[in-house]
Design an enzyme around this catalytic site. Structure first.
Site, PDB file in Angstrom:
ATOM      1  N   SER A  86       0.886  -0.865   0.108  1.00 15.36           N
ATOM      2  CA  SER A  86      -0.167   0.027  -0.117  1.00 15.36           C
ATOM      3  C   SER A  86       0.845   0.815  -0.009  1.00 15.36           C
ATOM      4  CB  SER A  86      -1.335   0.046   0.926  1.00 15.36           C
ATOM      5  OG  SER A  86      -1.652   1.033   0.237  1.00 15.36           O
ATOM      6  N   ASP A 140      -6.562  -3.330  -1.518  1.00 17.74           N
ATOM      7  CA  ASP A 140      -5.477  -2.313  -0.307  1.00 17.74           C
ATOM      8  C   ASP A 140      -4.490  -3.868  -0.314  1.00 17.74           C
ATOM      9  OD1 ASP A 140      -3.441  -1.995   1.488  1.00 17.74           O
ATOM     10  OD2 ASP A 140      -4.614   0.115   1.238  1.00 17.74           O
TER      11      ASP A 140
END
Length: 495
Positions: free
Chosen positions: A317, A437
């Site tokens: 991320s 994510d």
């Protein structure tokens, strides 16, 4: 043969008559590299003395190779099962082509009946061995014998000695023919230059190498960059072959069963090769953490200032955003500039050109195509193959919940997938998968580095604990219930 026995502590206290009797009973056997002399749990009916070569003692009971030790000329093994009449407690495997002297059980029994002093000697040795076995630690698989091609062999040897503090033997097998080296400066750096006066044949190399590994912790075999019987034998006996600089040559492809590493001649690449040989590569894991992920820039800055290398990186991320730009060649100053300006660039009012809103939002508020294009420019459309060090980026398969690790293809696509925050960015559609994510499955990807063989792992974790999150402290202080969005976000934070 009797002279060889006198030099082995196991036999050194016996008189000449007994040594003569033992010598007549010994039989010589030859084993090639990777041959098993005996296997764990087999009956033991003989013991072995190493005349030349090298043997490692291992166990493979747990599905992995557990190394107990490496034995060279003058050492002996297999006597425990012989003396106790038990099964072999380990496997003995040849590392360097070995000539072994074998004493079989029936010969030993006759020797004991004729020379009782042997029984006393063996009883003492058995006690010593049993005492040592309780203190021995497992050893790790080592790359102590390295065949090297290229003009940077001496540089590699110096860096290896500097890194480990162990003396390195630079053994010329034709690879240093056109290179002028001075032994004194090398010796000061912990490198011993060995050049035999007489030409060495491939059949002579195992015995010569067996003696060198008893003297030096590391032996670098400097081989010629072309196919010869000696070159091929050196590559066969080496734990790993390293080619520094120059393009891969077709003849090296036949060594398919061997470990073969390549690197360029830059100083950083040669230093990295030394760390790889010594198994001291440094891996850095960068966590998720949304805007807090920009703290990773400070970590990178401090590592640079202290000369701590990064040989591999795994990122999730926000960590993927910072890490990819750094590995792709952006300086710390570039990253700081990016972080300072990100609020203006991505403000919903002033930075609207970076947002492609999905109205009405179905799977996310923002499509993410403009974000992807933005990162493509920052990363110059580079792929993972263009990077100087390996990078692994983590995303999550929305449907299966699997961890997806990117290590090939366009880097920007991987970053876009890894930073797809639920509800904000639409899931990225890559190779038939909907990806979100990476923090959902692996927020701090240290294990990924461990699985790649990295033993020195640094982790930068910018994920605050629940107690440290500002909005939770405010809710607790005010005693109020959050709205629906807050409840959903809170549930994800808890998970």
């Amino acid at each position: 043969m009797k002279h060889n026995l006198r030099n082995i502590p196991f036999f050194s206290d016996l008189d000449e008559t007994v040594l003569d009797a033992i010598s007549r009973r010994l039989q010589r056997e030859h084993y090639h590299k990777n041959a098993n002399i005996f296997l764990e749990d087999e009956p033991g009916d003989c013991m072995y003395i190493i005349e030349s070569g090298q043997v490692k003692v291992i166990s493979e009971k747990d599905g992995r190779e557990k190394i107990f030790g490496y034995l060279g000329p003058g050492n002996f093994f297999g006597e425990m099962a012989l003396l106790l009449g038990d099964k072999r407690s380990a496997t003995a495997r040849v590392v360097i082509d070995a000539d072994l002297l074998v004493l079989r059980q029936y010969d030993l029994e006759e020797l004991l009946s004729q020379h009782p002093s042997i029984a006393v000697m063996m009883t003492r040795e058995l006690g010593r061995r049993l005492g040592r076995s309780n203190k021995e630690k497992e050893e790790k698989e080592a790359f102590n014998i390295v065949a090297v091609m290229g003009n940077s062999s001496a540089t590699l040897a110096r860096y290896l000695a500097q890194l480990t503090g162990e003396e390195v033997c630079l053994f010329d097998l034709g690879g240093l023919a056109n290179i002028t080296l001075y032994p004194a400066p090398l010796a000061q750096a912990g490198v011993a230059l060995v050049r035999d006066a007489a030409p060495l044949g491939p059949e002579d190399l195992p015995e010569r190498l067996g003696n060198l590994v008893e003297q030096y912790y590391w032996v670098l075999l400097c081989i010629a960059p072309y196919e010869t019987p000696l070159t091929l034998k050196a590559m066969e006996l080496a734990d790993v072959t390293v080619q520094i600089g120059a393009a891969e040559q077709s003849w090296t492809q036949q060594i398919t069963s061997k470990i073969f590493w390549r690197g360029d001649e830059s100083d950083s690449a040669v230093r990295r090769m030394a760390r790889r040989i010594a198994q001291r590569l440094v891996g850095l894991a960068l966590s998720s953490g949304n805007a807090r992920g920009f703290a990773h820039i400070g970590v990178l800055k401090v590592l640079e200032e202290n000369g701590i290398p990064i040989d591999m990186m795994a990122a999730t991320s926000a960590g993927a955003v910072v890490g990819s730009m750094y590995v792709a060649g952006h300086s710390i100053a570039d990253l700081i500039d990016f972080a300072v300006n990100v609020q203006r660039q991505y403000n919903f009012l002033t930075g609207f050109r970076y947002w492609d809103f999905r109205l009405p939002p179905r799977s996310g508020l923002i499509k993410g195509n403009m974000v992807l294009n933005y990162f493509r420019k920052w990363l110059s459309d580079k792929t993972f193959d263009d990077l100087p060090i390996p990078l692994y980026i983590v995303a999550t398969d929305l449907i299966s919940g699997e961890e997806i690790v990117f290590d090939r293809g366009p880097i920007a696509d991987a970053v876009r997938a890894s930073m797809s925050v639920i509800g904000i960015l639409e899931p990225a559609y890559v190779s038939g998968r909907f990806l979100i994510d990476g923090g959902s499955v692996n927020p701090v990807p240290t294990q990924l580095l461990a699985d790649k063989g990295i033993r020195i792992i640094l982790a930068s974790n910018t994920i605050p604990s629940l107690e440290d999150r500002i909005h939770r402290r405010e809710l607790r202080r005010e005693g109020r219930l959050p709205n629906v969005a807050g409840i959903l976000m809170g549930a994800m934070e808890i998970m």
